[in-house]
Design an enzyme around this catalytic site. Structure first.
Site, PDB file in Angstrom:
ATOM      1  N   GLY A   1      11.921  -3.616   6.380  1.00  0.00           N
ATOM      2  CA  GLY A   1      10.960  -4.477   5.484  1.00  0.00           C
ATOM      3  C   GLY A   1      10.537  -5.903   5.592  1.00  0.00           C
ATOM      4  O   GLY A   1      11.172  -6.399   6.399  1.00  0.00           O
TER       5      GLY A   1
ATOM      6  N   ASP B   1      22.999  -4.903   2.451  1.00  0.00           N
ATOM      7  CA  ASP B   1      22.191  -3.827   2.210  1.00  0.00           C
ATOM      8  C   ASP B   1      23.197  -2.771   1.661  1.00  0.00           C
ATOM      9  O   ASP B   1      24.214  -2.762   1.933  1.00  0.00           O
ATOM     10  CB  ASP B   1      21.468  -3.393   3.200  1.00  0.00           C
ATOM     11  CG  ASP B   1      19.883  -2.557   2.846  1.00  0.00           C
ATOM     12  OD1 ASP B   1      18.821  -3.154   3.115  1.00  0.00           O
ATOM     13  OD2 ASP B   1      20.316  -1.311   2.836  1.00  0.00           O
TER      14      ASP B   1
ATOM     15  N   TYR C   1       8.565  -1.246 -13.026  1.00  0.00           N
ATOM     16  CA  TYR C   1       8.664  -2.069 -11.913  1.00  0.00           C
ATOM     17  C   TYR C   1       7.836  -3.268 -12.088  1.00  0.00           C
ATOM     18  O   TYR C   1       8.468  -4.455 -11.847  1.00  0.00           O
ATOM     19  CB  TYR C   1       7.904  -1.522 -10.498  1.00  0.00           C
ATOM     20  CG  TYR C   1       7.864  -2.618  -9.487  1.00  0.00           C
ATOM     21  CD1 TYR C   1       8.942  -2.997  -8.595  1.00  0.00           C
ATOM     22  CD2 TYR C   1       6.645  -3.056  -9.098  1.00  0.00           C
ATOM     23  CE1 TYR C   1       8.833  -3.731  -7.543  1.00  0.00           C
ATOM     24  CE2 TYR C   1       6.516  -3.908  -8.008  1.00  0.00           C
ATOM     25  CZ  TYR C   1       7.526  -4.338  -7.279  1.00  0.00           C
ATOM     26  OH  TYR C   1       7.533  -5.394  -6.113  1.00  0.00           O
TER      27      TYR C   1
ATOM     28  N   PRO D   1       4.647 -11.364  -2.945  1.00  0.00           N
ATOM     29  CA  PRO D   1       3.926 -10.907  -1.578  1.00  0.00           C
ATOM     30  C   PRO D   1       2.827 -10.205  -2.075  1.00  0.00           C
ATOM     31  O   PRO D   1       2.721  -9.263  -2.938  1.00  0.00           O
ATOM     32  CB  PRO D   1       4.720 -10.124  -0.708  1.00  0.00           C
ATOM     33  CG  PRO D   1       6.200 -10.352  -1.382  1.00  0.00           C
ATOM     34  CD  PRO D   1       5.875 -10.633  -2.980  1.00  0.00           C
TER      35      PRO D   1
END
Length: 256
Positions: free
Chosen positions: A16, A36, A152, A182
């Site tokens: 992503g 990651d 979130y 974003p």
């Protein structure tokens, strides 16, 4: 190349937006450390973006010690860390009345707790060198009312607050701390989120996606590559006097 010879640690870089930022940084001359939870994903990012100028790392940022280990590994191998980008995040979709303590804690452990301890670790390494750029990905959700992913949104509001406080604390040491919010992208976490919204709202995938795109003032979604350019600029010398800022890269989404 504005990032030539800079050492960048990108956490959550296995896919992503993190992968797009890795690609943008590599094209601008940075040496990459891509971290990651899935080390194979981090290796794949490097294969695609910087096969001769990067290192893959594995770490779970819900563990504060792991956050410090990621930074320490970068410093021990490269001699310094110039840029930290934290893209690691999760979003769990629940009706507000159905959120459990376990799911709430899981979101905050990754998004807020992990972000703080990464910033802390990077700051400790950057202060002696009197230089650093710290970027964390936040979200328009932190300033909007989205009851289906309240945890979130709240965790990203915490990221905003953590980043502002860190910016003030670290500014005397030549370190800038900023966030990027974003707009709606395609792929990665957004696709998973919208699949969950289909489950919760009962709308079809096509209906939901069209609705969430039509509501954007620019009537289109942003690409991860576009957002990555904001991360390049904020890490460059051109942004040396920019700190404690939230960079809204949303096409006006938060105004709609």
């Amino acid at each position: 190349m504005p990032l030539h010879d800079r050492i960048a640690l990108i956490v959550g870089g296995g896919a992503g937006l993190g992968r797009a930022i890795a690609g943008a940084y590599a094209s601008e001359g940075a040496t990459l450390y891509v971290a990651d939870r899935n080390e194979e994903s981090a290796r794949e990012t490097l294969t695609l973006t910087a096969p001769t100028r990067g290192t893959a790392l594995c770490g779970d940022i819900t563990d504060a010690d792991a956050c410090h280990t990621l930074v320490e590994t970068c410093v021990s191998q490269a001699g310094r860390i110039d840029i930290l980008v934290n893209c690691a995040a999760i979003c769990l979709v629940d009706d507000m009345l159905e959120v459990t303590p376990e799911r709430w804690d899981r979101v905050f452990d990754v998004n807020a707790r992990g972000a703080f301890f990464l910033i802390q670790a990077a700051a400790k390494a950057m202060i002696p060198q009197r230089f650093g750029r710290i970027l964390t990905i936040t979200s328009p959700a932190s300033k909007m009312g989205f009851p289906h992913f309240l945890s979130y949104a709240a965790s990203k509001a915490a990221v905003d607050s953590i980043s502002r406080a860190a910016a003030v604390a670290l500014a005397p040491h030549g370190i800038t701390v900023n966030t990027i919010a974003p707009g709606r992208m395609t792929g990665g976490m957004i696709d998973a989120l919208e699949a969950d919204l289909v489950r919760v709202t009962g709308k079809s995938a096509e209906e939901l996606r069209a609705e969430r795109t039509k509501g954007l003032p620019m009537n289109r979604r942003v690409t991860s590559e576009e957002v990555a350019q904001a991360a390049v600029w904020l890490a460059s010398d051109a942004a040396s006097y920019v700190t404690a800022e939230r960079f809204n890269f949303t096409g006006g989404m938060e105004l709609s």
